[in-house]
Each structure stands twice: as C-alpha cells, then as structure tokens.
Design an enzyme around this catalytic site. Structure first.
Site, mmCIF file in Angstrom:
data_model
loop_
_atom_site.group_PDB
_atom_site.id
_atom_site.type_symbol
_atom_site.label_atom_id
_atom_site.label_comp_id
_atom_site.label_asym_id
_atom_site.label_seq_id
_atom_site.Cartn_x
_atom_site.Cartn_y
_atom_site.Cartn_z
ATOM 1 N N LYS A 72 0.840 -1.204 0.000
ATOM 2 C CA LYS A 72 0.000 0.000 0.000
ATOM 3 C C LYS A 72 0.879 1.259 0.000
ATOM 4 O O LYS A 72 2.073 1.181 0.314
ATOM 5 C CB LYS A 72 -0.913 -0.016 1.225
ATOM 6 C CG LYS A 72 -0.179 0.022 2.568
ATOM 7 C CD LYS A 72 -1.109 -0.339 3.720
ATOM 8 C CE LYS A 72 -0.369 -0.338 5.052
ATOM 9 N NZ LYS A 72 -1.185 -0.930 6.134
ATOM 10 N N ARG A 96 -10.302 -0.556 15.241
ATOM 11 C CA ARG A 96 -10.188 0.311 14.069
ATOM 12 C C ARG A 96 -11.182 -0.175 13.021
ATOM 13 O O ARG A 96 -12.182 0.463 12.780
ATOM 14 C CB ARG A 96 -8.736 0.275 13.562
ATOM 15 C CG ARG A 96 -8.426 1.266 12.489
ATOM 16 C CD ARG A 96 -6.954 1.283 12.126
ATOM 17 N NE ARG A 96 -6.535 0.086 11.386
ATOM 18 C CZ ARG A 96 -5.330 -0.069 10.855
ATOM 19 N NH1 ARG A 96 -4.412 0.869 11.003
ATOM 20 N NH2 ARG A 96 -5.016 -1.171 10.206
ATOM 21 N N TYR A 107 12.065 32.006 5.233
ATOM 22 C CA TYR A 107 10.776 32.669 5.470
ATOM 23 C C TYR A 107 10.566 32.994 6.935
ATOM 24 O O TYR A 107 10.934 32.213 7.815
ATOM 25 C CB TYR A 107 9.630 31.764 5.013
ATOM 26 C CG TYR A 107 9.482 31.667 3.520
ATOM 27 C CD1 TYR A 107 9.419 32.820 2.721
ATOM 28 C CD2 TYR A 107 9.377 30.433 2.893
ATOM 29 C CE1 TYR A 107 9.272 32.722 1.350
ATOM 30 C CE2 TYR A 107 9.214 30.323 1.518
ATOM 31 C CZ TYR A 107 9.168 31.472 0.752
ATOM 32 O OH TYR A 107 9.013 31.374 -0.595
#
Ligand SMILES: *Cc1c(COP(=O)(O)O)cnc(C)c1O
Length: 369
Positions: free
Chosen positions: A38, A136, A264
């Site tokens: 997967k 789950r 940044y």
C-alpha cells in the site's frame, strides 16, 4: 553507486531481496507470505517492488484502496491482491480487476454480496476481518453467527481467509494484551470454520508480529515495513537493510553574517558567521515543517548539517559552517546511514511516516537486481 545530481529516492532491490529472505526464514515453509505494498509500497514504488516480489514467488499482495490494486493489475501483477479497506463505490471495478476485498462490517459485507450477485459471480474470494483489540476496522467476535448466516444465503462469495490485526506487536510491554488478541482470534477462527463448514486461511501478524509472536503465524503473515528494511527495534533493524535512500545535492552555498536571518519569517537568526547550503527538497517533497528550525538534519560528507529556519515548499537551508563541502556535493537525508528511523526521531515520528511521505515528485531510481 553514482552520485546524485538532483533529488532522488534510490531503491536498492538487493536489499529488498535480503529483507524478503530474512522474513521468510522466520516463518515455516507452509506459511504463506503476503507483501503489503500500500501507499506506493511505503513510498518506494509499488509497481517495481510488486513485480520484483512476484518474480520471487510471493504468495499474496495487499493494498489499502481499490485504486492501488488497479494500478498493480495495470502494471502486470497476476498474484492475488487483497484490498484491505475497500468502499462500496469501487466494488464493480474491484470485481472487474479480480481484486479481493476485506469485509469488515455488516454494511460492507451486504453491499459486496449484492454487487457480486449483480455481476453474476460465484465463490468470489473475500477476506473477513475481525477486530480483536485495535478497535479500528473489523467485525466483533459475536458477529460470527450473523456473518455465516448471511454468507450461506448465496454462493456469490467464498471466504478465502479470516484475519485480524495486532495493535502493539512491536511493544513487548504490551505482551499480555497481544497474547490476548491472539487467543481471541483463535476462538473466532475456530467457531467461524465450524459454522461455515470449511477452513479459510488464517492470518494475524504484521512485521513485528512475525518477529515477536511465532505462535501467531498461522497460515499466512503480512509484512510491510520489514520488506522495506525496518524491524521496529534496534536488534531487528540490524537484520534488515533499508531499501530507500533519499539523496539530494547542494544547489548553492552562502556566507551569512552574524545577526542576519535565513528563510521565510526570518525563523533563523545567525549567532556567528554561518555558511549555509540550500538543498532542493522541501515540504512538497515530504520533508515537513516539523523538521525545520534546528530539529532535523541532513548528512553531507558524513557530517550532520542542521536544517535551519523554516522548511520551504521546494527547499531547505542547512548549516554547513563546520563541514568541508562545495556546491554540487551529495546530500543524504536518510538511507542506510542514518536510517529513516533515526532521521524521523528528530521530528518525533517513526520510519513509516517519513518513508511514505516522500512525494511522487521525487524521482525513483533503482539499483541492484
Ligand atoms: C499496513 C498493514 C500491515 C503491514 O504492517 P507492517 O507493520 O508494515 O508490517 C499488515 N496488516 C494490515 C491490516 C495493515 O493495514
């Protein structure tokens, strides 16, 4: 090994073969091995990995979603493919491409049986998932009677395997909990087979289950992270070889005066004259912002260079003040040394997360065979 000339993820197929053989040596000859491929084979390259394992006679593949199974079929995979987490919207495609669904709830069971009947299937292979503690996905122990009664209503599907998933197989302090999961699964398997009248394959172990709970290997084991070179412990990591190395190069070097900022939001302010290197890899490539501001590091000429300031979309800046290096030199983010486990610790996460995060923009290159 050629030096990187841009950001690449180098995949070592010899390492994959080593890991496969090591894991196979841990299970008995009669136990089948399923490769979990997967999420692009944990961020590497599902098509290449699956084709390579298919040539090594792997017994089974598993993916999470139907689309991942379709991609494998398109890449020439003929080996059975289990879809761990299918949704009803994809059942027609799933059947068209001979993918095998895991049925985890009454809703999914009934929707799939209807779909298989619509498509005039008989004995279509399915896998029934039971929840034994992960909470789950999965049926509960007391659903067995209902499932069997539903399955017996038609011959559209046939249960090829029943399985469960361990919640803490890598955590030996949870041994008692795991033993209890195994015991619950054995009870489910026994009553399921008795009621349905045939014996499906049984499987429960992921990689750490294979390594820590030989009594739970049953008919098949499912390995993901182990194939990619991680054993979820210092001892087992020694027996496995990470297959993926994330490499880049130094694009540019700057000399920054004390008091100047980098990147940044001026997140880094130099406290001394600092040499910085800019590397073409950023959060869009999978190196999240949590690695910035001095947490993560890369390796240049065997020395660690801290990531300074904020991680940008396409770049990071690192401190190379004490490293002898030049523009164009190779940079290692993770690989065999330091491993993804070590790299990911700097951001408080695990190998699974960093390796699957490397975006498709990063070119995959293959070595070994
Ligand atoms: C992802 C997954 C695995 C593989 O686990 P590893 O720890 O990577 O070996 C096995 N079984 C199921 C059900 C999974 O979802």
């Amino acid at each position: 090994m050629p030096k990187a000339q841009e950001t690449i993820l180098e995949i070592d197929l010899n390492a994959l073969k080593h890991n496969f053989e090591y894991l196979k040596s841990k299970v008995s000859k009669n136990t089948k091995v399923l490769a979990v491929v997967k999420a692009f084979a944990y961020g590497s390259d599902a098509n290449t990995i699956a084709n390579y394992l298919q040539d090594l006679n792997i017994d089974y593949f598993a993916v999470a979603y139907t689309s991942e199974g379709v991609a494998l079929r398109n890449a020439g995979i003929k080996t059975p493919i289990m879809v761990l987490h299918p949704q009803a919207v994809n059942f027609k495609t799933l059947i068209d491409r001979c993918l095998e669904p895991c049925l985890y709830s009454a809703k999914v069971l009934n929707e799939f049986m209807a779909s298989a009947q619509d498509q005039k299937q008989s004995n279509y292979p399915v896998h029934v998932k039971f929840n034994t503690g992960l909470n789950r996905l999965g049926f509960w122990e007391n659903d067995v009677e209902y499932i069997v009664q539903r399955l017996k209503a038609t011959n559209a599907v046939k249960v090829k395997s029943i399985f469960s998933h361990l919640a803490a197989s890598e955590d030996l302090s949870e041994r008692e909990f795991t033993i209890n999961q195994i015991k619950t699964f054995k009870g489910i398997a026994e009553s399921f087979s008795r009621q349905i009248g045939y014996q499906p394959l049984l499987h429960m172990c992921n990689t750490s289950g294979i390594l820590n709970y030989p009594e739970a290997h049953f008919d098949m084991v499912r390995t993901g992270i182990g194939l990619y070179g991680f054993g979820n412990s210092k001892e087992e990591d020694k027996n496995l070889i990470p297959i993926a190395t994330l490499k880049s190069i130094i694009s540019q070097i700057h000399l920054i005066e004390k008091g100047e900022s980098v990147g940044y939001n001026r997140a880094f302010i130099s406290e001394r004259t600092t040499r910085t290197a800019t590397i073409p890899i950023g959060h869009a490539d999978g190196i999240g912002r949590q690695y910035g501001k001095g947490k993560g590091f890369v390796t240049i000429n065997n020395k660690q260079a801290q990531i300074i300031g904020n991680v940008c979309m396409d770049m990071i800046m690192v401190d190379i003040t004490d490293i002898d290096c030049k523009e164009g030199d190779e940079v290692i983010v993770f690989g065999k040394q330091p491993s993804a486990t070590e790299f990911s610790k700097s951001a408080n996460t695990i190998s699974y997360e960093i390796i699957t995060a490397i975006s498709q923009r990063v070119k995959r290159c293959f070595i070994g065979n």
